[in-house]
Design an enzyme around this catalytic site. Structure first.
Site, PDB file in Angstrom:
ATOM      1  N   ASN A   7      37.781  42.548  39.028  1.00 38.66           N
ATOM      2  CA  ASN A   7      38.366  43.877  38.821  1.00 38.66           C
ATOM      3  C   ASN A   7      37.189  44.840  38.709  1.00 38.66           C
ATOM      4  O   ASN A   7      36.522  44.904  37.677  1.00 38.66           O
ATOM      5  CB  ASN A   7      39.220  43.885  37.555  1.00 38.66           C
ATOM      6  N   ARG A  98      41.542  42.870  42.304  1.00 32.77           N
ATOM      7  CA  ARG A  98      42.503  43.899  41.937  1.00 32.77           C
ATOM      8  C   ARG A  98      42.172  45.151  42.738  1.00 32.77           C
ATOM      9  O   ARG A  98      41.056  45.662  42.681  1.00 32.77           O
ATOM     10  CB  ARG A  98      42.418  44.215  40.452  1.00 32.77           C
ATOM     11  N   HIS A 188      49.985  49.675  37.419  1.00 32.56           N
ATOM     12  CA  HIS A 188      50.096  48.558  36.466  1.00 32.56           C
ATOM     13  C   HIS A 188      51.097  47.507  36.945  1.00 32.56           C
ATOM     14  O   HIS A 188      51.614  46.722  36.156  1.00 32.56           O
ATOM     15  CB  HIS A 188      50.543  49.050  35.071  1.00 32.56           C
ATOM     16  N   ARG A 249      44.966  60.674  29.155  1.00 36.11           N
ATOM     17  CA  ARG A 249      45.841  61.323  30.139  1.00 36.11           C
ATOM     18  C   ARG A 249      47.039  61.951  29.437  1.00 36.11           C
ATOM     19  O   ARG A 249      47.595  61.390  28.499  1.00 36.11           O
ATOM     20  CB  ARG A 249      46.333  60.316  31.176  1.00 36.11           C
ATOM     21  N   GLU A 395      47.002  39.558  33.883  1.00 33.18           N
ATOM     22  CA  GLU A 395      46.867  40.011  35.258  1.00 33.18           C
ATOM     23  C   GLU A 395      45.940  39.109  36.068  1.00 33.18           C
ATOM     24  O   GLU A 395      46.187  38.848  37.253  1.00 33.18           O
ATOM     25  CB  GLU A 395      46.348  41.439  35.283  1.00 33.18           C
TER      26      GLU A 395
END
Length: 420
Positions: A7, A98, A188, A249, A395
């Protein structure tokens, strides 16, 4: 099959080495040999290794760029001193990456070739902060291992390609979608898919019988409504900025604010967008930090008003999305928490669930308090018709499994449903 999962970010690489195959997947017998991350690439980098026995080891190395970092990583994990059990670069049979944005082109994980690389490049304008780094990671891996080692792209957006048109289209002139592919993509996806799969396994429920709302709560946050194993709605949109309040965010807001803030503050639209992505959310409201642990300490111990306000807004927004997705699903079996905050903050889980008694969710405070540090389980009280669960996301394992499926030919490009 020994699979290296990567990743790649701007100056970081998170990695894991996983052994998996069809038999291991069927029995949940995948072996995680080693995981960790490289930080501060471009100078004196810090490398953290976490071994299967739970021990942690830290090293430093001068790594000037991503190519040097990946080459160093491959060399180290295949050396005896890593403790991975791999003894040569040839022991890495495949690499899973990823990749954040697959646009409308990539609906499942795919073997990386020239056409796939071009497709990822074509989607750079949709994810300018992520896809370029993913591409650099892929190229660095090819340099380190050679073109003969297969690489697989696992897209964050792929899981959400099952959204119906009424969920993914914005109410803007339709030609904008046709010309520029302006729509909800969601992110996600790998995490939400992992959570849904694990929930079915531990509850022994059939895929088609499950309706759940998953909450991935970390520095980035998103909610997903999952029915029959597929995503039918999700909170992130055209970009990861939409939806829940996050670490830095803003989440949902009135789009007219962009022009208003630009005019009042003397900023360009790109500067306002940067503010909404990196200076807003928990950090922006509190004025202190984007770390929920620190905010809880400030609110509980020092009675900091803005820290308390940031937490209240964060939890309220999550609770609103749960209500919306209960409507979208026509009811649900469970609300499932994951991510750094979702897995480790019993207080945040309790605050989000407070007020959902009307939906049949009642929290068992003692059980909720015990589910931290990677523990999974149900924390709703006996008799609740809407359950509450903690299911840590994995993940990297899902990426490793997809990599095996693609390389072995067990996953077809373009399928609507991702296997688990």
């Amino acid at each position: 099959m020994n699979i290296l999962v990567l990743n790649v970010g701007s100056a970081t690489v998170k990695f894991q080495v996983v052994v998996t195959d069809a038999e291991r997947m069927a029995n949940d017998g995948d072996t995680k040999l080693l995981r960790g991350q490289i930080e501060r690439i471009g100078g004196e980098s810090v490398i953290t290794f976490r071994h299967a026995d739970g021990t942690t080891r830290r090293l430093t190395a001068a790594l000037r760029d991503m190519r040097a970092a990946v080459d160093w990583l491959v060399g180290h994990v295949t050396s005896p001193e890593s403790g991975s059990g791999l003894s040569a670069r040839a022991d890495i049979h495949a690499v899973g990456h990823r990749v954040v944005h697959g646009g409308e082109q990539f609906r499942s994980s795919v073997l990386i070739d020239a056409a796939v690389l071009q497709g990822i490049e074509d989607n750079v304008e949709l994810a300018p902060l992520h896809n370029p780094h993913n591409l650099r990671g892929i190229e660095a891996t090819r340099q380190a291992l050679g073109a003969g080692v297969p690489q697989v792209a696992v897209f964050d957006t792929a899981f959400h390609h099952t959204l119906p048109e009424h969920a993914y289209l914005y109410a803007v002139p339709y030609p904008l979608y046709r010309r520029h592919k302006i729509r909800r993509y969601g992110f996600h996806g790998t995490s939400h898919r992992s959570i849904a799969y694990r929930f079915r396994k531990i509850t022994a429920r059939e895929r088609n019988d499950v309706r759940i709302i998953t909450l991935h709560l970390g520095n980035g946050c998103s909610a997903c409504a999952i029915q029959g194993g597929v995503s039918i709605d999700t909170s992130m949109g055209f970009t990861p900025l939409e939806g829940l309040v996050m670490g830095t965010r803003s989440g949902d807001l009135d789009p007219a604010l962009l022009d208003y803030i630009a005019a009042k503050e003397g900023l360009s639209l790109s500067q306002v967008e940067a503010m909404l992505n990196s200076q807003s959310g928990l950090l922006g409201i509190s004025g202190l930090t984007n770390d929920m642990r620190d905010l809880l300490a400030e609110a509980n111990e020092l009675q900091d008003r803005r820290a308390r306000l940031a937490i209240e807004i964060f939890c309220y927004r999550a609770r609103k999305y749960i209500g919306a997705y209960l409507a979208a699903l026509g009811g649900a079996d469970a609300v499932v928490f994951a991510g750094g905050i979702g897995e480790n903050s019993a207080e945040i889980r309790a605050r989000i669930c407070a007020g959902l008694e009307w939906a049949g969710l009642h929290v068992d405070a003692q059980t909720n308090g015990a589910l931290v540090g990677g523990r999974e389980g149900c924390f709703s009280a006996e008799g609740s018709t809407l359950e509450a669960w903690v299911v840590p996301t994995d993940e990297e394992l899902l990426i490793a499994r997809d990599t095996f499926r693609v390389v072995s030919g067990g996953m077809q490009v373009g399928t609507r449903k991702n296997p688990t």
